[in-house]
Design a protein around this motif. Sequence first.
Motif, PDB file in Angstrom:
ATOM      1  N   PRO A  15       6.894  13.567  42.065  1.00  0.00           N
ATOM      2  CA  PRO A  15       6.320  13.676  43.448  1.00  0.00           C
ATOM      3  C   PRO A  15       6.353  12.242  44.068  1.00  0.00           C
ATOM      4  O   PRO A  15       5.924  11.566  43.737  1.00  0.00           O
ATOM      5  N   ARG A  16       6.855  12.284  45.450  1.00  0.00           N
ATOM      6  CA  ARG A  16       7.086  11.241  46.108  1.00  0.00           C
ATOM      7  C   ARG A  16       6.069  11.329  47.286  1.00  0.00           C
ATOM      8  O   ARG A  16       6.110  12.045  47.992  1.00  0.00           O
ATOM      9  N   ASP A  27       7.824  13.648  49.871  1.00  0.00           N
ATOM     10  CA  ASP A  27       7.892  14.984  50.027  1.00  0.00           C
ATOM     11  C   ASP A  27       6.120  15.126  50.816  1.00  0.00           C
ATOM     12  O   ASP A  27       6.107  16.399  51.233  1.00  0.00           O
ATOM     13  N   THR A  28       5.239  14.286  50.397  1.00  0.00           N
ATOM     14  CA  THR A  28       4.157  14.272  50.728  1.00  0.00           C
ATOM     15  C   THR A  28       3.701  13.109  51.530  1.00  0.00           C
ATOM     16  O   THR A  28       3.839  11.935  51.232  1.00  0.00           O
ATOM     17  N   ASP A  81       4.569  18.234  53.373  1.00  0.00           N
ATOM     18  CA  ASP A  81       3.195  18.377  53.167  1.00  0.00           C
ATOM     19  C   ASP A  81       2.344  17.289  53.538  1.00  0.00           C
ATOM     20  O   ASP A  81       2.320  16.094  53.034  1.00  0.00           O
ATOM     21  N   ILE A  82       1.536  17.670  54.380  1.00  0.00           N
ATOM     22  CA  ILE A  82       0.599  16.442  54.983  1.00  0.00           C
ATOM     23  C   ILE A  82      -0.826  16.587  54.645  1.00  0.00           C
ATOM     24  O   ILE A  82      -1.404  17.826  55.001  1.00  0.00           O
ATOM     25  N   TRP A  83      -1.462  15.708  54.495  1.00  0.00           N
ATOM     26  CA  TRP A  83      -3.013  15.628  54.274  1.00  0.00           C
ATOM     27  C   TRP A  83      -3.621  14.609  55.037  1.00  0.00           C
ATOM     28  O   TRP A  83      -3.086  13.597  55.076  1.00  0.00           O
ATOM     29  N   LEU A  84      -4.485  14.961  55.858  1.00  0.00           N
ATOM     30  CA  LEU A  84      -5.234  13.767  56.706  1.00  0.00           C
ATOM     31  C   LEU A  84      -6.586  13.651  56.335  1.00  0.00           C
ATOM     32  O   LEU A  84      -7.452  14.250  55.838  1.00  0.00           O
ATOM     33  N   PHE A  85      -6.840  12.350  56.340  1.00  0.00           N
ATOM     34  CA  PHE A  85      -8.303  12.054  56.268  1.00  0.00           C
ATOM     35  C   PHE A  85      -8.680  10.902  57.583  1.00  0.00           C
ATOM     36  O   PHE A  85      -7.957  10.451  58.040  1.00  0.00           O
ATOM     37  N   SER A  86     -10.047  10.861  57.763  1.00  0.00           N
ATOM     38  CA  SER A  86     -10.458   9.965  58.867  1.00  0.00           C
ATOM     39  C   SER A  86     -11.657   9.248  58.102  1.00  0.00           C
ATOM     40  O   SER A  86     -12.399   9.810  57.359  1.00  0.00           O
TER      41      SER A  86
END
Length: 184
Positions: free
Chosen positions: A6-7, A52-53, A84-89
């Motif tokens: 996975p990239r 990809d992510t 495929d998106i993952w968000l953090f704050s």
Amino acid sequence: MNQEKPRIAIVYATEQGSTRDIAEFISDELTGRDATVELADIDHAPDLSRFDTLVLGSAVHNMDFLPVATDYVRTHRDELSSRDIWLFSVGLGPALRGPIGRRAGRIVPKKIATLRDSIAAHDYRAFAGRYERTGISLRTRILYRLLGGGHYGDLRDWAAIRAWTDTIAQSLRLPQPRSTTIHP
């Protein structure tokens, strides 16, 4: 069968360094699970077509991502919506204690929720950062105490960050880590 790794691009917007530190930790963890990872600050974000992510993190000020992160999402909305998106704050909310503070800390600020939903992010997670007393006004220190802020300094919960990173790794079907990243 030869399966491509996975990239993953990990891009962050930081003001005082906590977001960068967390992004580096996530990068190390995912690299240790056999993913191809590129880490970059938002001003040097890579071309998304190679990934990809995307894991995107930002410091939180005034209950919103930093303007550079918000602009990045708006500018790349079409590209982000197809990945495929993952968000953090990183902000103060998750460090609050007491009945009012815990409740306030669980609320996803409206501007962040709107941004998250605009790109159909897979997940969003808020983490505490470092919070130093130096340079903080008396009014802000009083508000922090009233909301259940217990102490100053490094408030990051590395176990929670690792658990969230494990969730990303499991979603991508990455193998178990070869070794565990050592962090304070």
